[in-house]
Design a protein around this motif. Sequence first.
Motif, short mmCIF file in Angstrom:
data_model
loop_
_atom_site.label_atom_id
_atom_site.label_comp_id
_atom_site.label_asym_id
_atom_site.label_seq_id
_atom_site.Cartn_x
_atom_site.Cartn_y
_atom_site.Cartn_z
N LEU A 1 0.77 -1.33 -0.04
CA LEU A 1 -0.15 -0.17 -0.01
C LEU A 1 0.65 1.32 -0.03
N MET A 2 1.90 1.37 0.91
CA MET A 2 2.92 2.40 0.74
C MET A 2 3.42 2.50 -0.44
N THR A 3 3.72 1.45 -1.37
CA THR A 3 4.58 1.82 -2.64
C THR A 3 3.60 2.17 -3.52
N LEU A 4 2.25 1.47 -3.49
CA LEU A 4 1.32 2.10 -4.44
C LEU A 4 0.89 3.74 -4.32
N LYS A 5 0.89 4.18 -2.92
CA LYS A 5 0.69 5.43 -2.60
C LYS A 5 1.98 6.39 -3.09
N LYS A 6 3.16 5.96 -2.92
CA LYS A 6 4.30 6.69 -3.44
C LYS A 6 4.38 6.77 -5.13
N THR A 7 3.68 5.65 -5.58
CA THR A 7 3.92 5.59 -7.19
C THR A 7 2.77 6.47 -7.75
N ARG A 8 1.44 6.50 -7.04
CA ARG A 8 0.39 7.27 -7.53
C ARG A 8 0.72 8.81 -7.27
N ALA A 9 1.42 9.25 -6.15
CA ALA A 9 2.02 10.57 -5.89
C ALA A 9 3.10 11.19 -7.15
N LYS B 1 1.03 11.70 -10.36
CA LYS B 1 0.53 13.03 -10.26
C LYS B 1 1.71 14.32 -10.43
#
Length: 282
Positions: A229-237, A240
Amino acid sequence: MKGFERGIYLLPNLMTTAALFAGFYAVIAGIQGQFEQGAVAILIAMVFDGLDGRIARMTNSSSAFGAEYDSLADMISFGLAPAILIFQWALMDFGKLGWLVAFIYTAAAALRLARFNTQVGVADKRYFQGLPSPAAAALLAGLIWVVESNQIDLAIIPLVALVLTVFSGLMMVSNTRFSSFKELNLKDKVPFVTLLVVVLVFVVITIKPAMILFVIFLSYAVSGPIITLMTLKKTRAARKAHKSDESQPVEKVEEALSAEENVPEACAEPSTNDNDSTKEKY
């Protein structure tokens, strides 16, 4: 075609054989109702399984035979043995659902090992894709060891075992990333304090080995979804931010064009006034 190499490396394959023996003993212990001994045997198999690979790398004795032998031993020790042990211990009360859940775990372990074998040399060595089968087996064995050693008698225990077995199976075949700890180099020198910390860890585990080890295994199993989840959050940020950087030049061009369109037509007015004044003079 490369022929079969005569002879095998003794030391790493001896560790694999010890892990296989411990896993087989766990199966026998589960059938005989000696659940605590079976759980401890699975944890011992986990230790030997960790040693065989490291010994092979440190002694430069890795081989295709050793890799295949290790995979087959893992299937017995961490795929079949935990499933039989947890079924005999708690899942038998659920009837058909119980042995189906045990089969799901076994099939997930087989699929996990097959996927791992096909991704050797391709996947990122810092992470495992899916929960490793030894960790999944240790999670179930840790639960059995905690309950049996502390003589916990609760009606909810079979349900907890059922949920944990399904969770372990799904995590093994998922794309969740788990830390492999392979970046740790045991051959390099470390500060003296590191040795003291290791000794303290062993002392703490000795106080309540079953409970502390189960908490460690459970924490590792939960860490995978958290890391993902942390990796996905960083990737999405990052995506963007990249999109915003690309849109900024376009916005600047549009602002410049709109500014040019809004410039007042002041240059044309003086010429008109000059003509009018000329007409008045004449």
